[in-house]
Write an enzyme that holds these catalytic residues in place. Structure first.
Site, PDB file in Angstrom:
ATOM      1  N   ASP A 163       0.956  -1.258  -0.025  1.00  0.00           N
ATOM      2  CA  ASP A 163       0.055   0.033  -0.061  1.00  0.00           C
ATOM      3  C   ASP A 163       0.971   1.212  -0.230  1.00  0.00           C
ATOM      4  OD1 ASP A 163      -2.439   1.662   0.499  1.00  0.00           O
ATOM      5  OD2 ASP A 163      -3.408  -0.099   0.974  1.00  0.00           O
ATOM      6  N   HIS A 230      -4.176   6.019   2.893  1.00  0.00           N
ATOM      7  CA  HIS A 230      -4.763   4.754   2.552  1.00  0.00           C
ATOM      8  C   HIS A 230      -4.044   3.476   3.151  1.00  0.00           C
ATOM      9  CE1 HIS A 230      -5.839   1.577  -0.572  1.00  0.00           C
ATOM     10  NE2 HIS A 230      -6.869   2.184  -0.630  1.00  0.00           N
ATOM     11  N   SER A 567     -10.918  -1.606  -1.496  1.00  0.00           N
ATOM     12  CA  SER A 567      -9.527  -1.234  -0.490  1.00  0.00           C
ATOM     13  C   SER A 567     -10.002  -1.658   1.034  1.00  0.00           C
ATOM     14  CB  SER A 567      -9.130   0.004  -0.830  1.00  0.00           C
ATOM     15  OG  SER A 567      -8.424   0.184  -2.017  1.00  0.00           O
TER      16      SER A 567
END
EC number: 3.4.21.-
Length: 778
Positions: A163, A230, A567
């Protein structure tokens, strides 16, 4: 300094024309000659390594040297090869990433020792009440039957993600109360991340990104820190600590946690600022997966993806095969390209592919009109400054002079006239630009607030965002009513109530509109996605390097944020996998996937079939086997298991030749089994594309429970006759394997298109359910 001599305009023009023409011809000749062919970054995949368990550094150096020697025969010299290669995959994956021109790549691809040569493609990121919704806890109490309790909260399982990095200061990654790092861990942390006994690994991989962009490396590309949010969000969703008092600007207050809250975590940063719509590149992903295997991770969570592609030219598919071969369970997001059919990505049969659905919590922000109408919306933004009715204006009526009305309706940058907007609540339409960007443009134009109306494709899926101004998002039908009110009322007015967290909302779950759908366009005989999990309005850890909207002008900071996407659903499954790995350490990745799939549910909290974003009945192309039920997955009774050999047989069945499969497996003795049939691939779902006559499917079930007798039950797809032999399976011991066959044939009068059914094996205690998907031709 001036020039004293000058040409007449005609003289100058003629002279320059001749010079320009000759220069242009020279440039064209050079550009299209082999020596000046355009160079790009490629991955040269050579298959697997046949290493011994203990590998010396000298041996690894020898592998890198062999890669340079191999490439030198195509690029002219060992020095040229050394300069071209920026990654050598030396431990588990055999190959290298290098800067090559198209001709060199094509010549290398012809070599018999090469499996594939493919461009260094870019991938996109697929952007905590949820654990209560999945019954791991109830009203904050963890019961004895909870998988959390049975699996010790995932203690000492190692979960990693691919990520944007990690924010190590987050309480989700504190090591308070943790013992020593597991001795089997061989990973490390980059110097800019202070790792501890919880966050035990942090590494970055940037060479593929830099090779693609041509950017020079600098400090901003040499860090594991998460400047996007994220990565911290997904890693904490999978395995973050219990953190009481987690909220987003005071909304949704509660205890945040990951699925395996006592697991150890590692962050592999492979995603960087977007370029050409992509953030994460295959060369870096492969390098990170190889490192994760060697470091000793148990679960690898990848909330990234792109368009589905050939398995031998897909970095995620290749890397994950090597991970699964080494016992690492790989979980991938299905993608955010729904609700269009055939959009699902990460479809390799050795990964768990996860769709996204809602849960029974909403951050409700009601929109009230002067005429008494009220619409349920959602938001995480601040309340309006005054509790009064504000003037409302459609963004289409607020466009700048001579501006594009459609752009204005979508609240795009530069499309709104501040004189028309100032002090009013602006009504925008969802679509094209980001939801939070619409809020930013409304605020920049002076709006007091914003109502964001769903477009038709988004239906009933409303998402809570921390907008920079008071705002609420409402569904498609309510949006139609609101726009009608605006167009029919002389002085429209309204108010947005402050958001509040509301639990036990219905129906839940329902499928998110953005969640990518099947059918699987690469191998239609394998159902993807496999499973769905919460992926809408998920609160989890965030970075404090950027604001919650990730917009440059957003100066707010929050340790937790809400995000939506596959996600977010992907790490929910990764957390469940961590628990199952702790409870059943000897289960294969395939057995773990089977347990999750066959114990899932397809009904919502109204005890009705799950629906999509338009509240129409959903099907396995959106949710796979169904919505995850962690507690039931702990003891599935039976599993559909698979080995590396089964995956190689799969590759043969879908058309790869024996030589390619041998290289893929690094097994010169492997031979494609004669008659290898995709219908007999032991997947936990049964998919038959293009059924035109009677066919028979074979499956094997492995008993992972006590001795028991299971009986077959099935619901036939419309227009299909189904029979199962034998109808009863008796298992006398744990580990015993039994074979059954299912025969399917179309009825004389059948519908065309896809039809759905299910098969369940039950001993009255366990229910081992598989979806049946059949495509009929008219």
């Amino acid at each position: 300094m001036s020039m004293t001599r000058r040409y007449s305009s005609t003289q100058y023009s003629n002279k320059m024309s001749l010079q320009s023409l000759s220069s242009l011809l020279l440039l064209v000749t050079l550009f299209f000659s082999p020596a000046f062919a355009l160079k790009k970054s490629y991955i040269v995949y050579l298959g697997s390594h046949a290493h011994l368990p203990q590998i010396s550094s000298a041996h690894l150096d020898g592998v890198a040297h062999s890669h340079r020697t191999f490439l030198a025969s195509f690029v002219g010299s060992h020095e040229n090869a050394k300069e071209a290669i920026f990654y050598s995959y030396k431990r588990h994956i055999n190959g290298f990433a290098a800067i090559l021109d198209e001709n060199e790549a094509a010549e290398i691809a012809k070599h018999p020792d090469v499996v594939s040569v493919f461009p260094n493609k870019g991938r996109k990121l697929h952007t905590t009440h949820s654990w209560n919704f999945m019954l791991l806890a109830k009203n904050g109490v963890v019961h004895k039957s909870s998988l959390w309790n049975k699996a010790g909260y995932g203690e000492d399982t190692i979960i990693a993600n691919l990520d944007t990095g990690v924010w190590p200061e987050s309480k989700s990654f504190s090591d308070e109360g943790y013992g020593a790092v597991p001795a089997r861990w061989k990973g490390r942390c980059h110097k800019d991340v202070p790792c501890n006994r919880k966050l035990i690994g942090a590494r970055y991989f940037n060479k593929g990104y830099l090779a693609y962009t041509g950017l020079p490396s600098n400090a901003s590309y040499e860090t594991c820190r998460d400047h996007d949010g994220h990565g911290s969000h997904t890693l904490s969703t999978a395995a973050g600590n219990f953190v009481p008092g987690a909220n987003v600007f005071g909304i949704g207050n509660g205890t945040a946690s990951g699925g395996s809250p006592k697991a150890r975590v590692a962050a592999y940063k492979v995603c960087w600022p977007p370029v050409d719509g992509a953030e994460c590149f295959d060369a870096d992903i492969l390098a990170a997966i190889e490192a994760a295997i060697e470091d000793g991770v148990d679960v690898l969570s990848a909330s990234v993806g792109g368009d589905a592609g050939d398995y031998m030219s897909d970095g995620i598919a290749i890397g994950s095969f090597h991970a699964v071969k080494n016992g690492v369970t790989v979980v991938c997001s299905a993608g955010n390209s729904g609700p269009k059919s055939g959009t699902v990505s990460n479809v390799a049969p050795w990964v768990i592919t996860v769709g996204a659905s809602s849960m029974d919590r909403e951050f409700q922000a009601f929109v009230e009109l002067k005429n008494g109408q009220s619409f349920k919306g959602t938001s995480l933004s601040k309340p309006l400054p005054e509790e009064k009715m504000y003037s409302l204006i459609s963004a289409a009526d607020a466009n700048v002079a001579n501006g594009n009305v459609t752009d204005a309706l979508l609240c795009k940058k530069g499309s709104l006239d501040p004189k028309k907007v100032k002090g009013k609540i602006l009504v925008c339409l969802r679509g094209d630009n980001a939801r939070v960007d619409k809020g930013m443009q409304a605020a920049a134009a002076g709006a007091a607030g914003m109502v964001l109306c769903n477009d038709k494709a988004s239906g009933n899926e409303i998402i809570s965002d921390a907008h920079v101004l008071p705002a609420s998002q409402i569904d498609y039908k309510d949006g139609e009513t609101l726009f009608s009110y605006l167009s029919s009322t002389k002085d429209p007015k309204g108010y947005i109530k402050a958001p509040t967290a509301t639990l036990n909302t219905k129906p839940a779950p329902f499928m998110a509109s953005f969640s990518s759908r099947g059918p699987n366009t690469i191998t239609p005989g394998i159902l993807k996605p496999d499973i769905t999990a919460p992926g809408v309005n998920i609160i989890a850890a965030f970075t404090e390097a950027t604001g919650p909207t990730d917009l440059d002008s957003d100066n707010r900071r929050t340790p937790f944020n809400t995000e939506s996407g596959t996600s977010m659903s992907c790490p929910h499954i990764s957390g469940v996998v961590g628990l199952l790995k702790t409870l059943h350490p000897h289960w294969s990745p395939a057995a773990i996937r089977s347990a999750i799939m066959t114990t899932s549910r397809t009904r919502n909290n109204r005890r009705k079939p799950m629906v999509d974003e338009s509240f129409k009945k959903a099907n396995p192309f959106s949710y796979g086997s169904g919505h995850v039920q962690p507690n039931k997955a702990a003891h599935p009774g039976l599993v559909y298991d698979l080995t590396t050999g089964d995956y190689l047989d799969f590759l043969c069945a879908v058309g790869y030749n024996n030589t390619v499969v041998q290289l893929f497996a690094e097994d010169p003795q492997y031979t494609c089994r004669q008659g290898a049939n995709l219908l007999d691939f032991n997947y936990p779902s049964i998919t038959v594309p293009n059924l035109t006559g009677s066919i028979t499917v074979t499956r094997k079930l492995k008993n992972v429970g006590p001795p028991a007798t299971y009986n077959a039950r099935f619901r036939e797809p419309l227009g299909v006759r189904v029979s199962v032999e034998p109808k009863q399976l008796t298992f006398n011991k744990t580990g015993e394997v039994k074979i059954f066959q299912m025969t399917l044939r179309p009825l004389p009068v059948t519908p065309s298109g896809y039809v759905f059914g299910e098969l369940t094996w039950t001993d009255s205690h366990h229910y081992v359910r598989s979806p049946i998907v059949v495509q009929l031709s008219s």
